[in-house]
Design a protein around this motif. Structure first.
Motif, PDB file in Angstrom:
ATOM      1  N   ILE A 228       0.831  -1.209   0.000  1.00  8.28           N
ATOM      2  CA  ILE A 228       0.000   0.000   0.000  1.00  8.28           C
ATOM      3  C   ILE A 228       0.863   1.255   0.000  1.00  8.28           C
ATOM      4  N   TYR A 229       1.768   1.362   0.991  1.00  7.82           N
ATOM      5  CA  TYR A 229       2.472   2.615   1.218  1.00  7.82           C
ATOM      6  C   TYR A 229       3.705   2.813   0.339  1.00  7.82           C
ATOM      7  N   GLU A 230       4.463   1.752   0.119  1.00 10.82           N
ATOM      8  CA  GLU A 230       5.669   1.926  -0.694  1.00 10.82           C
ATOM      9  C   GLU A 230       5.388   1.781  -2.187  1.00 10.82           C
ATOM     10  N   LYS A 231       4.382   1.043  -2.545  1.00 11.84           N
ATOM     11  CA  LYS A 231       4.062   0.826  -3.957  1.00 11.84           C
ATOM     12  C   LYS A 231       2.821   1.599  -4.390  1.00 11.84           C
ATOM     13  N   ASP A 232       2.213   2.338  -3.471  1.00 13.66           N
ATOM     14  CA  ASP A 232       1.078   3.225  -3.774  1.00 13.66           C
ATOM     15  C   ASP A 232      -0.068   2.528  -4.520  1.00 13.66           C
ATOM     16  N   ASN A 233      -0.500   1.388  -4.010  1.00 17.49           N
ATOM     17  CA  ASN A 233      -1.623   0.690  -4.627  1.00 17.49           C
ATOM     18  C   ASN A 233      -2.938   1.097  -3.974  1.00 17.49           C
ATOM     19  N   ILE A 234      -3.993   1.069  -4.754  1.00 15.22           N
ATOM     20  CA  ILE A 234      -5.309   1.449  -4.242  1.00 15.22           C
ATOM     21  C   ILE A 234      -5.944   0.259  -3.519  1.00 15.22           C
ATOM     22  N   PRO A 235      -6.934   0.515  -2.660  1.00 14.19           N
ATOM     23  CA  PRO A 235      -7.555  -0.571  -1.883  1.00 14.19           C
ATOM     24  C   PRO A 235      -8.089  -1.726  -2.738  1.00 14.19           C
ATOM     25  N   ASN A 236      -8.661  -1.436  -3.894  1.00 13.97           N
ATOM     26  CA  ASN A 236      -9.182  -2.515  -4.739  1.00 13.97           C
ATOM     27  C   ASN A 236      -8.072  -3.479  -5.175  1.00 13.97           C
ATOM     28  N   THR A 237      -6.921  -2.935  -5.524  1.00 19.22           N
ATOM     29  CA  THR A 237      -5.790  -3.766  -5.927  1.00 19.22           C
ATOM     30  C   THR A 237      -5.318  -4.617  -4.756  1.00 19.22           C
ATOM     31  N   VAL A 238      -5.253  -4.003  -3.581  1.00 16.31           N
ATOM     32  CA  VAL A 238      -4.821  -4.727  -2.379  1.00 16.31           C
ATOM     33  C   VAL A 238      -5.785  -5.863  -2.074  1.00 16.31           C
ATOM     34  N   MET A 239      -7.083  -5.603  -2.172  1.00 16.83           N
ATOM     35  CA  MET A 239      -8.073  -6.637  -1.875  1.00 16.83           C
ATOM     36  C   MET A 239      -7.992  -7.777  -2.901  1.00 16.83           C
ATOM     37  N   LYS A 240      -7.779  -7.454  -4.156  1.00 16.94           N
ATOM     38  CA  LYS A 240      -7.660  -8.478  -5.198  1.00 16.94           C
ATOM     39  C   LYS A 240      -6.457  -9.374  -4.926  1.00 16.94           C
TER      40      LYS A 240
END
Length: 175
Positions: A149-161
Motif C-alpha cells: 500500500i504505502y511503498e508501492k502506492d496501490n489502491i484498496p481494490n488492488t490490495v483486496m484483489k
C-alpha cells in the motif's frame, strides 16, 4: 498407503499423501487428473515405489532377505508439502501453475497470479527477506500489505484483489 510383498512378508507404510476418493485411480494406484497436484503427487509415489524396490534389491544382492522393519527404515518419504514449504512463495507459484491448468482457470486469472508472483519476488528482493509458505504468518502478511500500500502506492481494490489471490494460494497449500 504403500504396500510391498516379499518372501511371505508385507511392508505397509503411510506415504504421507492424501487425496479425495474421486481423485484416486484404483487401477493405476495413482492420483488422477482431478487432483490439483497430480504430477507432483504421482512423482512422490513413483519415487517411493522405486526406493522400496531398489532397497530390496540391495539387500538381495548381499544375499540377505530384509525384515519388514529393516526395509521400512531405508524408505524416507518426502512429501511435496515438505519440499515446497522450504521454497519461497514466489517459487511456489511454479507448482501452482499446474493446479491452474488442471482447473482450467481463465487466462485473466492466470495473469493475476503471475502478477502476484512478480509482486512477491519484488518484495523479497527489496526487503531482502525470504518468505516461505510455512513462515508466512499474520505479521509477515501485515508487513507485505503495508509495503504494497504505502511503498508501492496501490489502491484498496488492488490490495483486496491480491489478498484474495493470496488467500486461495495459501489455503490450497495447506489442504
Amino acid at each position: 498407503m504403500l504396500s510391498f510383498s516379499f518372501k511371505g512378508n508385507r511392508l505397509r507404510m503411510d506415504t504421507g499423501e492424501r487425496c479425495l476418493p474421486e481423485h484416486f485411480d484404483k487401477s493405476r494406484q495413482r492420483v488422477n487428473r482431478k487432483h490439483p497436484f497430480q504430477f507432483e503427487t504421482n512423482k512422490i509415489l513413483d519415487n517411493l515405489c522405486n526406493d522400496v524396490i531398489s532397497n530390496y534389491k540391495l539387500f538381495i544382492s548381499k544375499n540377505r532377505i530384509p525384515t519388514v522393519s529393516e526395509l521400512k527404515a531405508t524408505i524416507k518419504p518426502k512429501r511435496e508439502e515438505e519440499i515446497l514449504s522450504n521454497k519461497n512463495i514466489a517459487d511456489y507459484f511454479d507448482n501452482f501453475e499446474k493446479y491452474q491448468i488442471s482447473q482450467n482457470l481463465a487466462t485473466s486469472t492466470k495473469g493475476h497470479y503471475r502478477t502476484l508472483q512478480r509482486t512477491f519476488g519484488k518484495y523479497e528482493r527489496e526487503k531482502k527477506e525470504k518468505i516461505t509458505l510455512d513462515s508466512f504468518d499474520e505479521i509477515k502478511h501485515s508487513k507485505f500489505v503495508e509495503w504494497f500500500i504505502y511503498e508501492k502506492d496501490n489502491i484498496p481494490n488492488t490490495v483486496m484483489k491480491r489478498n484474495g489471490l493470496l488467500k486461495t494460494l495459501v489455503v490450497l497449500h495447506f489442504e
